[in-house]
Enzyme design. Structure first.
Site, PDB file in Angstrom:
ATOM      1  CB  THR A  30      -0.912   0.034   1.244  1.00 37.77           C
ATOM      2  OG1 THR A  30      -0.091   0.047   2.426  1.00 37.77           O
ATOM      3  CG2 THR A  30      -1.832  -1.180   1.269  1.00 37.77           C
ATOM      4  CB  CYS A  34       0.895   1.769  10.428  1.00 38.00           C
ATOM      5  SG  CYS A  34      -0.113   1.667   8.940  1.00 38.00           S
ATOM      6  CB  CYS A  38      -1.955   0.604  12.721  1.00 34.98           C
ATOM      7  SG  CYS A  38      -3.119   1.192  11.454  1.00 34.98           S
ATOM      8  NE  ARG A  63      -1.257   7.238   0.638  1.00 32.48           N
ATOM      9  CZ  ARG A  63      -1.255   6.208  -0.186  1.00 32.48           C
ATOM     10  NH1 ARG A  63      -0.130   5.918  -0.857  1.00 32.48           N
ATOM     11  NH2 ARG A  63      -2.326   5.478  -0.363  1.00 32.48           N
ATOM     12  CB  CYS A  65      -1.507   4.969   8.592  1.00 27.99           C
ATOM     13  SG  CYS A  65      -3.111   4.210   8.953  1.00 27.99           S
ATOM     14  CB  CYS A  68      -2.468   4.293  13.321  1.00 26.67           C
ATOM     15  SG  CYS A  68      -1.067   4.251  12.176  1.00 26.67           S
ATOM     16  CG  ASP A 444      17.323  13.141  49.088  1.00 23.18           C
ATOM     17  OD1 ASP A 444      17.306  14.338  48.802  1.00 23.18           O
ATOM     18  OD2 ASP A 444      16.336  12.523  49.546  1.00 23.18           O
TER      19      ASP A 444
END
Length: 494
Positions: A30, A34, A38, A63, A65, A68, A444
């Site tokens: 695709t 993601c 996702c 590119r 998603c 998500c 401390d």
């Protein structure tokens, strides 16, 4: 982690949100990338490839998603618990240094050549400093598109783009939508375009984190030690002033079950990515609490504390020099006295500002402003006055650097060389200003008292030896030990 294919596949198939920001899943069929959690049906393993950064995904032609929104993942915890060149470079890129000073400016701050920095970033993150800064600009642009009604031209320059064309091309390439289409996909109320819902220069954001997060010690500490005029707790939010590269700001941070609500008022919107970076760093939001808590649970005497209230964070700072000054003011005095000393400095030497929504009045004074102060005018013991004047002189001259580019070991050594600086002061600065997750405070009194009550060794040497098993997360162990007392720093304000 992205090189461990089997582990990454398991994380994606189980939609494990703990790994968001650790790596990104790029789907070859695709051309979308993601976050591991996702919500869509996971792709076949043979169609997955794993990359270490959003910038690497974008450079490879993937590119983001739309479901998500991987660009909104928490940052990788790697950059906040390491002190090597790559981690220091990533902290500076997150703070906007490349946009303001370019790659040569980044190299100057780190003391390396641009070629060395580019080579190491490419090797570990699959992208160079320009690509990493570009990915951050794209995320800033998306935030402004979705949370303000600003014209696109103003958003382009506020996000750090040099031209509107570059802005448009980058948004299309990263999100597969034009800037106008990104805004059109959201309800009107999300973009602040409804009448009366948007105040110029004010942004309402959600800061994600890895669960669990225990807000009690985090916000309790910030509220209990708040310097009047610079910080306050108001209406369920910690509010403070911010000194930023292009102007100033006011941040209001409210703990919510699954995010931190962040309201930012900025005098210059170009400071948005820096303001977000500093708020995240202040609240330690990029930590990996599961890894931290699992390590601390290995000690049977610490395990009950972790199990009772997991997910404690280390309260840090938005201004390292400011915190160092406040650490000196807090030497051997109560929390209330330290606040009083700091408030006097702020009133006398801080920079005034207006706060329409609350009671904040000043920016904390810079080291340069404090270095010009007549020491005799400081209402504190002579030895502490000397310690403070020596510190601010070194900070103002740049001899001591505590910023995100600092070398932790070098900074520690230079601080220890100053008169009046002992291990406690240096380690509390290392823990909260430098961000060293392994800083430890065996001297401390609160730590020693808690150790004795739990059956841990209470002498500094013996406790340090026992704490070797807690490394590299001893600063988080400090938070769990401090939480055994009824001090106000451990209570979430009402």
């Amino acid at each position: 982690m992205h090189t461990d294919t089997e582990r990454c596949v398991r994380a994606v198939q189980s939609k494990d949100a703990r790994f968001d920001g650790w790596f990104f899943t790029a789907v070859t069929t695709t051309r979308i990338y993601c976050r591991p959690s996702c919500p869509v049906v996971p792709p076949k393993p043979e169609n997955m490839t794993f990359l270490p950064s959003a910038a690497a995904c974008q450079q490879a032609g993937f590119r983001a998603c739309k479901r998500c929104r991987p660009d909104t993942s928490p940052g990788s915890p790697e950059w906040n618990h390491r002190a090597d060149l790559v981690a220091r470079a990533m902290r500076l890129i997150g703070d906007g240094v490349v946009d303001r000073e370019g790659v040569p400016g980044l190299a100057t701050r780190l003391g390396y050549s641009t070629r060395q920095i580019e080579r190491q970033l490419l090797s570990e993150l699959g992208a160079g400093p320009l690509a990493l800064a570009r990915a951050q600009r794209a995320q800033t642009a998306r935030l402004l598109i979705e949370t303000t009604p600003l014209p696109m031209a103003e958003i382009a320059f506020a996000a750090g783009f040099s031209s509107i064309r570059t802005f448009n091309d980058t948004v299309r390439e990263v999100f597969a939508l034009s800037p106008g289409e990104l805004r059109a996909r959201l309800p009107k109320k999300r973009t602040g375009t409804a009448a009366g819902t948007h105040t110029p220069g004010v942004l309402n954001l959600r800061l994600p984190f890895r669960a669990p997060l225990n807000p009690a010690n985090l916000f309790g500490h910030l509220a209990a030690t708040a310097v009047p005029g610079v910080e306050e707790w108001r209406d369920g939010a910690y509010r403070r002033t911010l000194r930023l590269p292009y102007g100033h700001g006011i941040a209001a941070l409210t703990p919510m079950p699954d995010h931190i609500a962040c309201r930012l008022g900025l005098s210059d919107l170009r400071d948005l990515p820096v303001a977000i970076s500093r708020c995240r760093r202040l609240l330690d939001l990029d930590a990996d609490p599961v890894a931290v808590d699992d390590q601390l649970r290995s000690d049977p005497l610490l395990a009950p504390l972790v199990d009772k209230a997991p997910g404690r964070r280390v309260p840090r700072t938005v201004d390292e020099d400011e915190f160092a000054v406040r650490a000196v003011l807090g030497q051997q005095v109560s929390t209330a006295a330290a606040r009083t000393h700091a408030a006097r400095l702020v009133l006398a030497h801080g920079e005034p500002l207006d706060d329409p929504e609350g009671g904040l009045t000043h920016l904390f004074p810079t080291p340069g402003a404090l270095a010009a102060v007549d020491p005799a005018s400081l209402a504190m013991p002579r030895t502490r006055r000397t310690t403070l004047t020596n510190l601010v002189a070194e900070l103002a001259s740049g001899t001591i650097r505590l910023g995100m580019e600092s070398d932790w070991a070098e900074a520690r050594a230079r601080l220890l060389a100053l008169p009046g600086f002992g291990p406690w002061t240096v380690d509390v600065i290392a823990m909260r200003a430098l961000g060293d997750p392994d800083a430890f405070l065996p001297t401390d009194l609160g730590i020693r008292y808690a150790a004795k009550e739990l059956g841990l060794p209470s002498t500094p040497a013996a406790l340090t030896a026992r704490a070797a098993a807690w490394r590299p997360w001893r600063a988080y162990a400090v938070q769990y030990l401090w939480a055994t007392t009824d001090h106000p720093v451990n209570v979430l304000p009402a």
